[in-house]
Write a protein that holds these residues in place. Structure first.
Motif, PDB file in Angstrom:
ATOM      1  N   UNK A  51      -5.019   0.172  -8.761  1.00 39.60           N
ATOM      2  CA  UNK A  51      -5.332  -0.796  -7.720  1.00 39.60           C
ATOM      3  C   UNK A  51      -6.824  -1.124  -7.744  1.00 39.60           C
ATOM      4  N   UNK A  52      -7.153  -2.319  -8.176  1.00 40.86           N
ATOM      5  CA  UNK A  52      -8.542  -2.762  -8.180  1.00 40.86           C
ATOM      6  C   UNK A  52      -8.662  -3.979  -7.295  1.00 40.86           C
ATOM      7  N   UNK A  53      -8.215  -5.138  -7.829  1.00 40.10           N
ATOM      8  CA  UNK A  53      -8.226  -6.367  -7.042  1.00 40.10           C
ATOM      9  C   UNK A  53      -6.889  -6.545  -6.347  1.00 40.10           C
ATOM     10  N   UNK A  54      -6.956  -6.966  -5.088  1.00 40.48           N
ATOM     11  CA  UNK A  54      -5.771  -7.328  -4.308  1.00 40.48           C
ATOM     12  C   UNK A  54      -6.066  -8.637  -3.591  1.00 40.48           C
ATOM     13  N   UNK A  55      -5.126  -9.574  -3.645  1.00 46.42           N
ATOM     14  CA  UNK A  55      -5.227 -10.777  -2.825  1.00 46.42           C
ATOM     15  C   UNK A  55      -3.918 -10.949  -2.062  1.00 46.42           C
ATOM     16  N   UNK A  56      -4.033 -11.233  -0.777  1.00 47.60           N
ATOM     17  CA  UNK A  56      -2.885 -11.498   0.083  1.00 47.60           C
ATOM     18  C   UNK A  56      -3.146 -12.840   0.750  1.00 47.60           C
ATOM     19  N   UNK A 102     -20.181   7.996  -5.769  1.00 50.89           N
ATOM     20  CA  UNK A 102     -19.191   8.287  -4.730  1.00 50.89           C
ATOM     21  C   UNK A 102     -18.411   9.525  -5.126  1.00 50.89           C
ATOM     22  N   UNK A 103     -17.781  10.137  -4.147  1.00 54.14           N
ATOM     23  CA  UNK A 103     -16.863  11.250  -4.360  1.00 54.14           C
ATOM     24  C   UNK A 103     -15.876  11.213  -3.208  1.00 54.14           C
ATOM     25  N   UNK A 104     -14.877  10.345  -3.314  1.00 51.30           N
ATOM     26  CA  UNK A 104     -13.974  10.059  -2.204  1.00 51.30           C
ATOM     27  C   UNK A 104     -12.563  10.548  -2.506  1.00 51.30           C
ATOM     28  N   UNK A 105     -11.851  10.886  -1.450  1.00 47.94           N
ATOM     29  CA  UNK A 105     -10.451  11.269  -1.579  1.00 47.94           C
ATOM     30  C   UNK A 105      -9.620  10.068  -2.000  1.00 47.94           C
ATOM     31  N   UNK A 106      -8.550  10.336  -2.730  1.00 49.64           N
ATOM     32  CA  UNK A 106      -7.687   9.286  -3.270  1.00 49.64           C
ATOM     33  C   UNK A 106      -6.360   9.271  -2.528  1.00 49.64           C
ATOM     34  N   UNK A 107      -5.852   8.069  -2.268  1.00 53.76           N
ATOM     35  CA  UNK A 107      -4.463   7.882  -1.865  1.00 53.76           C
ATOM     36  C   UNK A 107      -3.811   6.983  -2.913  1.00 53.76           C
ATOM     37  N   UNK A 108      -2.825   7.515  -3.619  1.00 61.21           N
ATOM     38  CA  UNK A 108      -2.173   6.765  -4.690  1.00 61.21           C
ATOM     39  C   UNK A 108      -2.009   7.634  -5.910  1.00 61.21           C
ATOM     40  N   UNK A 109      -0.987   7.340  -6.701  1.00 64.48           N
ATOM     41  CA  UNK A 109      -0.703   8.133  -7.887  1.00 64.48           C
ATOM     42  C   UNK A 109      -0.401   7.229  -9.063  1.00 64.48           C
ATOM     43  N   UNK A 110      -0.175   7.838 -10.210  1.00 67.67           N
ATOM     44  CA  UNK A 110       0.154   7.097 -11.416  1.00 67.67           C
ATOM     45  C   UNK A 110       1.482   6.373 -11.243  1.00 67.67           C
ATOM     46  N   UNK A 111       1.612   5.231 -11.929  1.00 71.51           N
ATOM     47  CA  UNK A 111       2.802   4.414 -11.787  1.00 71.51           C
ATOM     48  C   UNK A 111       4.087   5.082 -12.210  1.00 71.51           C
ATOM     49  N   UNK A 123       5.267   7.755 -11.316  1.00 72.18           N
ATOM     50  CA  UNK A 123       5.901   8.407 -10.175  1.00 72.18           C
ATOM     51  C   UNK A 123       6.566   7.414  -9.223  1.00 72.18           C
ATOM     52  N   UNK A 124       6.357   6.122  -9.450  1.00 72.12           N
ATOM     53  CA  UNK A 124       7.068   5.116  -8.685  1.00 72.12           C
ATOM     54  C   UNK A 124       6.431   4.642  -7.403  1.00 72.12           C
ATOM     55  N   UNK A 125       5.120   4.828  -7.168  1.00 75.95           N
ATOM     56  CA  UNK A 125       4.522   4.233  -5.967  1.00 75.95           C
ATOM     57  C   UNK A 125       4.278   2.749  -6.206  1.00 75.95           C
ATOM     58  N   UNK A 126       4.086   1.986  -5.152  1.00 76.20           N
ATOM     59  CA  UNK A 126       3.657   0.598  -5.311  1.00 76.20           C
ATOM     60  C   UNK A 126       2.146   0.557  -5.521  1.00 76.20           C
ATOM     61  N   UNK A 127       1.425   1.319  -4.722  1.00 75.32           N
ATOM     62  CA  UNK A 127      -0.029   1.442  -4.894  1.00 75.32           C
ATOM     63  C   UNK A 127      -0.298   2.464  -5.996  1.00 75.32           C
ATOM     64  N   UNK A 154       0.815  -1.217   0.000  1.00 76.80           N
ATOM     65  CA  UNK A 154       0.000   0.000   0.000  1.00 76.80           C
ATOM     66  C   UNK A 154       0.851   1.271   0.000  1.00 76.80           C
ATOM     67  N   UNK A 155       2.125   1.132  -0.274  1.00 72.14           N
ATOM     68  CA  UNK A 155       3.052   2.255  -0.269  1.00 72.14           C
ATOM     69  C   UNK A 155       2.716   3.255  -1.375  1.00 72.14           C
ATOM     70  N   UNK A 156       2.464   4.506  -0.996  1.00 74.99           N
ATOM     71  CA  UNK A 156       2.139   5.553  -1.967  1.00 74.99           C
ATOM     72  C   UNK A 156       3.295   6.536  -2.126  1.00 74.99           C
ATOM     73  N   UNK A 157       4.478   6.142  -1.671  1.00 73.57           N
ATOM     74  CA  UNK A 157       5.647   7.013  -1.769  1.00 73.57           C
ATOM     75  C   UNK A 157       6.057   7.169  -3.233  1.00 73.57           C
TER      76      UNK A 157
END
Length: 740
Positions: free
Chosen positions: A676-681, A642-651, A653-657, A498-501
């Motif tokens: 990020x749509x489907x995630x399985x852990x 919906x109208x929700x705030x986002x955490x995450x950017x375009x790939x 920029x180098x984020x994982x999420x 979930x890293x958005x760095x």
């Protein structure tokens, strides 16, 4: 020969029935005595959750969109039908049903029976315009496979749409100038061996990044719609198979998934197996190939077009074929032919059912080595503790050269550019149980999917044309995280996923800030202060990310700024002071080659940011929103829910999420549509799979469904929801039960 209706009835009589338990997230848990019973239930459930999306996908893959829905905006449905018919998808789909084998035909028929059973019982929930597409046929699966994989995913990954557009205006030279300009959407896949897991269990993380189907505002992306399902074969208390994961709407198998024994995920790979070939055609319709003069094979096809009053008109068009494939475009005496791999592999459904029914690594390899899927990396883990990476798909055997020699439009007259064979599974780059304890891929080439390298993914042991040499910033971010500590818990892996760095900021901000501070420009100095105070994340409340994004967008499009040519398959960045190097793949590139030259663009970005948001340090959420949508019954009207705030950017920029965005109808907002749509852990314990998952845009695209926004809360929190896999767990979180 049986009619379609009688064939469906005959198939229905041979298939057992079962039960579907729908949980409170709208996920179907399908119980049946055997594989075919569960497949029938899967067809039924996909229709219940995605009827309109499924039927639109079917109409497109049949090449009959205009017949069912009219010409479309600016003739879009007509153009789609001509393209599908030119690619000969319907004829080949029928052939695949015949050639795919008895095992696959039984699966296709069972799935069709389930789809048609739902339609027969609940047709009143489906708008008449969509009911025209019924009945669903076995060939609708095989046409859907081709339309999705061979003629959408593979050309997109090889940048063919951009090449075609450039070729139409500037010819082959203009197209080939774009050959390395692609920044495709990405995915993440990690598999952690027991030696690197705190629990001593293998852990699999799957995270495909695709458009969010019809649950986001851009129309026409239903081809990418995931649906999460749970398939249980046999006694629910002691099932022969308890498998979970996601299916592409309209297909009868788990595309990404896991059982108690094994699991896998996919990422788009850098395989080059879709090519355009240019030919020069003389006035008699002949073209040159290896010194010989060959005729274009010409036929005609006709499509029907539904008029507003319900009547039909027709359009007849010419279909031409070359030795390399169909002619998809013509400009003067030049034509482009499309050649894609995998058109002789008709048994994809069988392969994927063998994959999910595998109990160990050797059985999974036996299934995967069928190579009926021409695309995708495979990242795998299992209960025995094995992990594996495979550069999967149909890799062409070429006549030498490098990857770059084949990544543009090729000279069709030169036989050396044409491939006729592909690698077998054992010749593909791969890594099984590598000494580093993990495999990871975020759309990077196979050479950087393990650290250290293994003999089976060492580029020196493969032809240079197999894959380029580069590692973009997102996979670097992920690999550096996985190398950051000796062992991980599942929770720690989730935090890393979930890293958005923004890794790009780490590499270029020091030079940019220094240049801005010494520029003498008050606006640049003020902007430097904002960027210096920023945490370099793209969290909803991060301040500075909007300014950095705006600067990057301006500077990357500035023709006066030199561009990077070291990350050679992706080239969106300004020229770095230190370019990417295979000798230092996780720390390069870095710096800006000419930071002073970018200050004017920083000033422009600052002025635009302040004018748009009233402040240089606008929060990320001020600019980035998640607006999911539903539709009216006819799918003609899009309704935001919906109208929700986002955490995450375009790939880039180098984020994982990753969260991809587009300019929405609100002038100062970018709306999410992909990423990020489907995630399985999944942790493979001795007792079986222990899993968490999320489908952020919801598990249904039906008009008015409550299961569009119900997974947004954990998505926004960068969390996952529990996966209920036993019948007892499902019954504790039950929305409804139905028989089929």
């Amino acid at each position: 020969m049986l009619s379609p209706a009688s064939s469906l009835a005959a198939g229905a009589a041979s298939v057992g029935h079962g039960q579907i338990l729908w949980d409170t997230y709208g996920i179907p848990h399908i119980f049946g005595a055997d594989r075919l019973a569960v497949v029938r239930g899967l067809g039924y459930a996909e229709m219940e959750g995605q009827a309109e999306t499924m039927l639109a996908n079917v109409a497109q893959a049949r090449g009959r969109m205009a017949e069912y829905f009219g010409a479309g905006t600016d003739g879009a449905n007509v153009a789609s039908d001509i393209q599908v018919r030119t690619e000969r998808i319907p004829e080949r789909a029928a052939l695949w049903v015949l050639l795919g084998g008895r095992e696959q035909r039984r699966i296709l028929q069972a799935f069709a029976d389930g789809v048609n059973e739902y339609a027969a019982q609940h047709g009143d929930t489906i708008a008449p315009s969509f009911r025209r597409v019924l009945p669903f046929l076995p060939s609708d699966v095989t046409s859907g496979e081709q339309n999705t994989v061979n003629f959408t995913f593979m050309p997109e990954q090889d940048n063919l749409p951009a090449l075609l557009a450039a070729w139409k205006t500037g010819g082959r030279a203009a197209a080939n100038a774009l050959a390395r300009s692609l920044t495709p959407g990405g995915s993440n896949g990690w598999a952690i061996a027991p030696s690197k897991s705190t629990s001593g269990n293998a852990i699999l993380m799957g995270n495909p990044h695709l458009p969010w189907g019809n649950n986001q505002p851009i129309p026409g992306l239903g081809l990418y719609q995931w649906m999460e399902v749970n398939l249980v074969i046999g006694d629910p208390g002691h099932p022969a198979l308890d498998a979970s994961g996601v299916v592409f709407t309209g297909l009868p198998f788990l595309g990404i998934g896991y059982s108690d024994d094994i699991g896998w995920t996919h990422t788009n790979n850098t395989i080059q197996n879709a090519n355009y070939y240019e030919f020069t055609v003389d006035q008699k319709g002949f073209y040159q190939f290896g010194g010989a003069s060959l005729p274009l094979i010409t036929s005609t096809a006709t499509i029907k077009i539904r008029n507003e009053n319900g009547s039909f008109s027709t359009k007849t068009f010419r279909v031409q074929d070359t030795i390399d494939g169909p002619v998809v475009a013509q400009s003067g005496d030049k034509v482009l032919a499309l050649r894609v791999a995998g058109l002789d592999q008709p048994s994809l459904v069988t392969q994927y059912w063998h994959m999910i029914e595998a109990h160990n690594l050797s059985q999974f390899i036996a299934a995967n080595s069928m190579l009926q899927m021409p695309f995708f990396n495979v990242v795998y883990a299992d209960r025995d503790g094995h992990v594996m990476y495979v550069f999967g798909g149909r890799q062409p055997v070429r006549a030498g050269g490098t990857f770059g020699d084949y990544d543009g439009i090729l000279d069709g007259s030169n036989p050396s550019t044409r491939w006729t064979r592909t690698f077998d599974w054992g010749s593909l780059p791969r890594a099984i149980d590598p000494p580093g304890g993990f495999v990871a891929n975020s759309n990077n080439p196979p050479w950087t999917s393990t650290f250290p390298l293994t003999p089976t993914n060492d580029p020196s042991r493969f032809p240079a044309y197999v894959a380029p040499s580069f590692m973009d910033l997102r996979p670097q971010n992920a690999a550096n995280f996985l190398l950051s500590q000796p062992k991980f818990t599942a929770d720690a892996l989730l935090a890393g996923k979930e890293n958005v760095h923004m890794e790009l900021a780490d590499r270029v901000l020091p030079d940019l800030i220094q240049a801005a501070k010494t520029s003498g420009n008050a606006t640049a100095i003020q902007a430097a202060g904002v960027l210096e105070a920023w945490d370099r994340n793209a969290d909803a409340l991060s301040r500075g990310a909007v300014l950095f994004e705006r600067w990057w967008n301006i500077v990357s499009g500035d023709p006066a700024i030199a561009k990077d040519d070291t990350i050679n398959f992706y080239s969106p960045h300004p020229k770095f002071r230190v370019g990417w190097s295979a000798a230092a793949p996780l720390t390069t590139p870095s710096g800006l080659a000419d930071a002073k030259a970018t200050i004017a663009d920083l000033v422009s970005a600052a002025e635009q940011t302040e004018a748009t948001y009233g402040s240089l340090d606008a929060a990320w959420e001020d600019a980035h929103r998640t607006v999911l949508v539903t539709h009216d019954a006819t799918f003609a009207q899009t309704i935001p829910v919906s109208d929700d705030a986002v955490s995450g950017s375009d790939g880039k920029f180098g984020p994982v999420r990753v969260v991809n965005s587009f300019q929405g109808p609100v002038a100062n907002q970018l709306w999410s549509y992909a990423g990020d749509g489907y995630v399985q852990l999944v942790e493979f314990t001795p007792q079986g799979a222990k899993a968490r998952a999320l489908l952020g845009y919801g598990n249904s695209s039906r008009p008015g469904s409550p299961h569009v926004t119900d997974q947004l809360a954990p998505f926004n929190a960068k969390a996952l929801r529990p996966v209920w896999r036993t019948r007892a767990e499902v019954e504790q979180h039950l929305e409804k039960t139905e028989a089929y």
